[in-house]
Structure formats: C-alpha cells, structure tokens
Scaffold this active site. Sequence first.
Site, mmCIF file in Angstrom:
data_model
loop_
_atom_site.group_PDB
_atom_site.id
_atom_site.type_symbol
_atom_site.label_atom_id
_atom_site.label_comp_id
_atom_site.label_asym_id
_atom_site.label_seq_id
_atom_site.Cartn_x
_atom_site.Cartn_y
_atom_site.Cartn_z
ATOM 1 N N HIS A 13 -4.505 -2.702 -6.604
ATOM 2 C CA HIS A 13 -3.041 -2.829 -6.688
ATOM 3 C C HIS A 13 -2.677 -4.199 -6.129
ATOM 4 C CE1 HIS A 13 1.178 -0.910 -6.172
ATOM 5 N NE2 HIS A 13 1.296 -2.217 -5.901
ATOM 6 N N HIS A 15 -0.048 -7.866 -6.842
ATOM 7 C CA HIS A 15 0.991 -8.560 -7.600
ATOM 8 C C HIS A 15 0.584 -10.024 -7.721
ATOM 9 C CE1 HIS A 15 3.706 -5.102 -7.442
ATOM 10 N NE2 HIS A 15 3.126 -4.884 -6.271
ATOM 11 N N LEU A 16 0.102 -10.384 -8.904
ATOM 12 C CA LEU A 16 -0.338 -11.774 -9.109
ATOM 13 C C LEU A 16 0.829 -12.674 -9.499
ATOM 14 C CD1 LEU A 16 -3.703 -11.219 -11.050
ATOM 15 C CD2 LEU A 16 -3.438 -11.851 -8.647
ATOM 16 N N ARG A 17 1.966 -12.037 -9.876
ATOM 17 C CA ARG A 17 3.114 -12.788 -10.404
ATOM 18 C C ARG A 17 2.699 -13.550 -11.668
ATOM 19 N NH1 ARG A 17 5.759 -9.278 -7.328
ATOM 20 N NH2 ARG A 17 6.173 -9.925 -5.202
ATOM 21 N N ASN A 41 5.161 -5.555 -12.819
ATOM 22 C CA ASN A 41 6.588 -5.785 -12.547
ATOM 23 C C ASN A 41 6.924 -7.278 -12.568
ATOM 24 O OD1 ASN A 41 5.182 -6.184 -10.126
ATOM 25 N ND2 ASN A 41 6.901 -5.531 -8.848
ATOM 26 N N LYS A 98 2.283 2.403 -15.077
ATOM 27 C CA LYS A 98 2.887 2.338 -13.745
ATOM 28 C C LYS A 98 4.317 2.855 -13.765
ATOM 29 C CE LYS A 98 3.339 1.332 -9.420
ATOM 30 N NZ LYS A 98 3.382 0.076 -8.690
ATOM 31 N N HIS A 135 4.695 4.618 -7.950
ATOM 32 C CA HIS A 135 5.408 4.178 -6.743
ATOM 33 C C HIS A 135 6.193 5.394 -6.271
ATOM 34 C CE1 HIS A 135 7.426 1.088 -4.148
ATOM 35 N NE2 HIS A 135 8.168 2.177 -3.952
ATOM 36 N N HIS A 173 -0.051 2.798 -2.649
ATOM 37 C CA HIS A 173 0.307 2.299 -1.307
ATOM 38 C C HIS A 173 0.930 3.386 -0.423
ATOM 39 C CE1 HIS A 173 3.967 1.899 -3.602
ATOM 40 N NE2 HIS A 173 3.664 0.729 -4.104
ATOM 41 N N LEU A 218 7.811 -2.244 0.706
ATOM 42 C CA LEU A 218 8.115 -0.864 0.311
ATOM 43 C C LEU A 218 6.865 -0.218 -0.251
ATOM 44 C CD1 LEU A 218 11.613 -1.536 -1.226
ATOM 45 C CD2 LEU A 218 11.111 -0.229 0.856
ATOM 46 N N ASP A 247 -1.635 -4.279 -2.472
ATOM 47 C CA ASP A 247 -0.204 -4.471 -2.718
ATOM 48 C C ASP A 247 0.250 -5.841 -2.224
ATOM 49 O OD1 ASP A 247 2.309 -3.884 -3.687
ATOM 50 O OD2 ASP A 247 2.918 -2.737 -1.923
ATOM 51 N N HIS A 251 6.361 -13.448 -2.076
ATOM 52 C CA HIS A 251 7.708 -13.903 -2.442
ATOM 53 C C HIS A 251 7.873 -15.263 -1.787
ATOM 54 C CE1 HIS A 251 9.288 -10.098 -4.065
ATOM 55 N NE2 HIS A 251 8.539 -9.515 -3.151
ATOM 56 N N ALA A 263 11.321 -7.362 -0.565
ATOM 57 C CA ALA A 263 10.269 -6.500 -0.026
ATOM 58 C C ALA A 263 8.925 -6.931 -0.592
ATOM 59 C CB ALA A 263 10.540 -5.053 -0.411
HETATM 60 C C1 NCD Z 1 6.282 -5.186 -4.468
HETATM 61 C C2 NCD Z 1 6.671 -6.514 -5.120
HETATM 62 O O1 NCD Z 1 7.153 -7.414 -4.421
HETATM 63 O O2 NCD Z 1 6.463 -6.674 -6.327
HETATM 64 N N1 NCD Z 1 6.941 -5.083 -3.192
HETATM 65 C C3 NCD Z 1 6.580 -4.275 -2.160
HETATM 66 O O3 NCD Z 1 7.310 -4.243 -1.168
HETATM 67 N N2 NCD Z 1 5.479 -3.575 -2.171
HETATM 68 C C4 NCD Z 1 6.589 -4.051 -5.385
HETATM 69 C C5 NCD Z 1 5.978 -2.740 -4.974
HETATM 70 O O4 NCD Z 1 4.778 -2.526 -5.130
HETATM 71 O O5 NCD Z 1 6.720 -1.889 -4.475
HETATM 72 ZN ZN ZN Z 2 3.012 -3.085 -5.417
#
Ligand code: NCD
Ligand code: ZN
Length: 352
Positions: A13, A15-17, A41, A98, A135, A173, A218, A247, A251, A263
């Site tokens: 899990h 987030h590579l953006r 996402n 997802k 989630h 998560h 989150l 996770d 940001h 978050a």
């Molecule tokens: C994640 C994100 O920034 O994409 N943020 C987080 O707080 N975990 C999204 C997610 O997995 O809830």
């Molecule tokens: Zn996530």
Amino acid sequence: MQILNIIRPDDWHIHLRDDETLTLTVPLAEQTFTRVLAMPNLTPPLTTVQGILSYRERILAIAKNTHFTPYFSVYFTNNLTAATLHEAKLCPWILGVKLYPQGATTHSDWGINDITQHFDIVSVMEELALPLLVHGEVTDNTIDIFDREARFIESVLIPLQQRFPKLPIVLEHISTAEAVDWVHSMPAHIAATVTAHHLAFNRNHLLAGNLRPDYYCLPILKQQHHQQKLQQAVMAKNQSQFFLGTDSAPHSQQKKYSACGCAGCFTSPIALPLLAEVFSLHNALSSLEAFTSINGAHFYQLPLNTQRLCLTQSTWEVPQNYSAGGDAFIPLYAGQTLSWQCQPTAGQPTHE
Ligand code: NCD
Ligand code: ZN
C-alpha cells in the site's frame, strides 16, 4: 553490530503520486521494496485498465532496478463496470479494487457513499476472486474521528463479508484493536495491511505537547493500547493475515503545514528502519520477515522475492526534506535518528 538479512520486502500500500513526484517516490520505494501496490487516488483517479497501464509506464520510465515491480488497484467509483472488473482480472499488474468511502481521506471525492448500492459489482468481484481493498472508516461527521474505523467494521464490513463470504478483502492500514480482532476471526482470504507508523507511534506523538502535522494521517493514530494490539498481531509467531503496507503518502510541505493540512505520512525512506527498531524493541526481529516479505506475497498468490535486503544496526539521521518538481516533502521523523539502516544492495541489476 547486529545485521538482519531478510527476503526483500514488498510494500502492499503506497502512494507514488504522479508526474514529477514520481522522480522522488519511485527511487525511494525501489531502494527498499521489490514490489509495491500503488494506490489509485490520483487526480483524476485510476478507474480504467488503460489508465493504469499508462501510469505503469510513467513509473517504469523512472525505475532503475530491473526487479522493481509496481502493482495497481482500480478505484471503486459509481461508474465501475463488470467489464472493467473482467479486464482487470486478466491484467497481471492489477491486484484488486480500492474502496474509498466518499470523503474519508485524501482524494476520495470519487469514492462511493453506500456499498449496498453496488452489490452487483461486489458480486462479480467475489466470482472473480478479485480482492477488495478497503479504506475502513465511516465518514459521518457525527462520528468521532477516533471511532470511525471501529464503526466501519461494525456497520459496513461485517455485513459485507457475511453477504460475500468468498470475497478476498484487505482491510488497509488498520489502526485499532477492533480491526485486529475482526481479522483474527476471519479465514485466510481476509487480511490487513499495517503501516510502520501505526506500529511505532500513537496519538500522543501527534497531539501531546505540540501538534505535529507529519504524524497526521488517516486513519488517525489511536491510543497506545491500540498500537500495542497491532504490535502483538504483527509480531505473533506464524501469523499470516497481517502484512506491510506503508501507506507512505507524501504531500508537499506547503500543503501539509497549513491551516488545513493534508492527511498522509511520508514514510517510504524510514519504513524498514523504523520497523526494525520497533520489532527489535520487542525482541521480535525474527517475525519481521514474515510481515514485510512473505505474508503479502502469499495473500496475493505471488512468489517470494529472490533478492534479499540487509539492515544493520547503525545510526543515521533522517533527511530534513526531499524535493521533487520544485516542492519540498518532509519525511516522517525528519532530522531524528534511527538506529537501523538499510544497506544498499550490492550487485543489484539495474536498467541502463
Ligand atoms: C492518503 C493520501 O494522502 O493519499 N492519506 C492518508 O492519510 N493515509 C490516503 C489514504 O490512504 O487514506
Ligand atoms: Zn493510503
């Protein structure tokens, strides 16, 4: 000096953006992980197999390690069709769908409000044995943020699992004792990812004394007794239903350190050292490899990695920040010292 040599970990899990941010997230991920499951996402979200395949190309254009393999999940929107599910099932790089409850977290605006309205789709997933990655938080503003995961399990997940008993589910998560208990009560096709930060920290790290936005994610960090329950679950001998999903969710500093901060904890560079620290503190280093490198592969019916990762017990200071596309990204634990570090993998074959 203590040395830990384990099968190379996977991150189920992350987030590579996208775009320039990939120049930061991909090299960091491949330093530690052979396989990652990249979350959908993005803006706009990854809703089609074609969209996922072109995202995969953008990632592979940056990856240097020939073993690095990104996997993906399809974003569950109101427009998800059975045809997309069938196509996804045939794509070797897609491992699931997802589910973001709409409004639950970053970039969840395209998520769904009420899963009971989408049982036709879930039923196709069950037939195809295509995992649902969840989630698990309710979004009702009258529900306290610290109770949202437990409430989701009770009001959404338990009925869903009873209605679709063969559906593989990953509760992502997890952050509560309730989630651990639920997974323990379920058969092997129900599992959970756990992050390094939910194992290492609790809500005091976020809120006591000073407010620390780097720790805000989150599901939000919970009380210490929840953290301890997560630790027991992942460190137990022969456990197979819990595996690592960092996770890691970068940001920009500007978006995170603001009156309305995003978050997400950016943990990719520290996840393994932090885990080694927590497991070592509990004399459970011998359980680390199952959690980081075995259980997830088994769940997704993939072979174990043949490469290995070496961690040494030697201190290093976490960088103050990283940069990409003109933005600064502050990692969790910036400027602090960790007592384990990953060794660069000698002789790792690389793309030219
Ligand atoms: C994640 C994100 O920034 O994409 N943020 C987080 O707080 N975990 C999204 C997610 O997995 O809830
Ligand atoms: Zn996530």
